[in-house]
Scaffold this active site. Structure first.
Site, mmCIF file in Angstrom:
data_model
loop_
_atom_site.group_PDB
_atom_site.id
_atom_site.type_symbol
_atom_site.label_atom_id
_atom_site.label_comp_id
_atom_site.label_asym_id
_atom_site.label_seq_id
_atom_site.Cartn_x
_atom_site.Cartn_y
_atom_site.Cartn_z
ATOM 1 N N HIS A 37 3.502 -1.546 4.796
ATOM 2 C CA HIS A 37 2.335 -0.925 5.440
ATOM 3 C C HIS A 37 2.590 0.567 5.669
ATOM 4 O O HIS A 37 1.722 1.402 5.442
ATOM 5 C CB HIS A 37 2.066 -1.555 6.814
ATOM 6 N N GLY A 148 -2.179 -2.785 -0.783
ATOM 7 C CA GLY A 148 -0.960 -3.048 -1.545
ATOM 8 C C GLY A 148 -1.231 -3.965 -2.736
ATOM 9 O O GLY A 148 -2.104 -4.835 -2.682
#
Ligand code: PAF
Length: 283
Positions: A37, A148
């Site tokens: 993250h 992602g």
């Protein structure tokens, strides 16, 4: 870092940023933040004036109640990590703030992307993802949003949603962040016990070997080989391994040299479900 809990507060903050022509980068998360993250946030910081992160464990994308209940919640540590990368704004709404008392997903049509892989095993999951991401985009109105590639199918589906709903946001996919032994970073990794954590590195090791095999073998042979490796493994259970076209996510029948392929995998370590994927080479 500013923290907002209501849509109204964050909307009025975003409005003032718009008035001074600031660009907004957005990283939606479900919390339990990790280096993966943080890498998205760092990337967002480079391209935008203001970076907003949301933490919201979205109930409508969990097809398994227990997974929702057990999803790690580490708010204190998350805010510390966000401060450490100079995140500008955290949006941390309650379920009621987002859904009122109607906790239901919208039904989307993602042109078939939703019926592949995760869609086959997690009923309704992508309707839940689409619902929350669309709602967050409408509140935050980001110029750029970061996701992602570990959740590659999710990334494709969000791009499709943006295209079909004409949303004014650029969706940016970011490479998978891995632990030293290759395990893809995931909030769910924190639920693995020591033994499961050690075993879990087998997933990426097998993906790498499958990638090498696929250079000389076809998809069926490579898939058969992966199945065999997991059958022999004492604790990991393979849910699926699929080689698919990166564009359509449909599983591959015959290799074509002008197409891009990826191998996708979902594995259970005890009750914890892990996913990963790898880009394949076509010669
Ligand atoms: O990838 C996730 O963490 C979630 O699916 C997302 C995009 C934050 C939506 O809840």
């Amino acid at each position: 870092m500013k923290i907002f809990n209501t849509k109204q507060e964050i909307k009025s903050f975003i409005r003032t940023q718009g008035e001074s022509n600031k660009t907004i980068g957005f990283v939606p998360t479900m919390g339990a933040l990790h280096e993966g993250h943080l890498s998205l946030i760092k990337k967002a910081k480079k391209k935008n004036d203001i970076v907003v992160v949301s933490i919201f464990v979205n109930p409508t994308q969990f097809n398994n109640k227990e997974d929702l209940v057990k999803y790690p919640k580490t708010y204190k540590n998350d805010t510390r990590l966000l401060e450490s990368v100079s995140c500008d704004v955290l949006f941390f709404p309650s379920v009621e703030e987002i859904y009122g008392n109607n906790i239901l997903p919208i039904k989307f049509n993602f042109d078939g992307l939703e019926h592949q892989m995760e869609g086959k095993f997690r009923e309704g999951h992508f309707n839940g993802v689409g619902t929350i991401v669309k709602a967050l985009f409408e509140v935050i109105k980001p110029h750029n949003a970061y996701f992602g590639e570990k959740d590659f199918q999710q990334l494709k589906i969000i791009k499709k949603m943006v295209e079909k709903h004409h949303l004014n946001v650029e969706v940016i996919g970011c490479e998978i962040f891995r632990e030293k032994d290759g395990l893809a970073m995931s909030s769910r990794n924190s639920r693995l016990n020591n033994k499961q954590r050690t075993s879990a590195s087998f997933i990426y090791r097998t993906l790498e070997k499958a990638r090498d095999k696929f250079e000389t073998e076809n998809a069926a042979k490579t898939t058969e080989w992966v199945d065999k490796q997991f059958k022999k493994h004492p604790s990991l259970e393979l849910e699926y391994f699929t080689i698919a076209d990166e564009k359509t996510l449909e599983s591959l029948k015959n290799k074509e040299s002008d197409k891009k392929y990826r191998a996708f995998i979902a594995v259970f370590a005890g009750e914890i479900r892990l996913i990963d994927n790898i880009r394949l080479k076509t010669n």
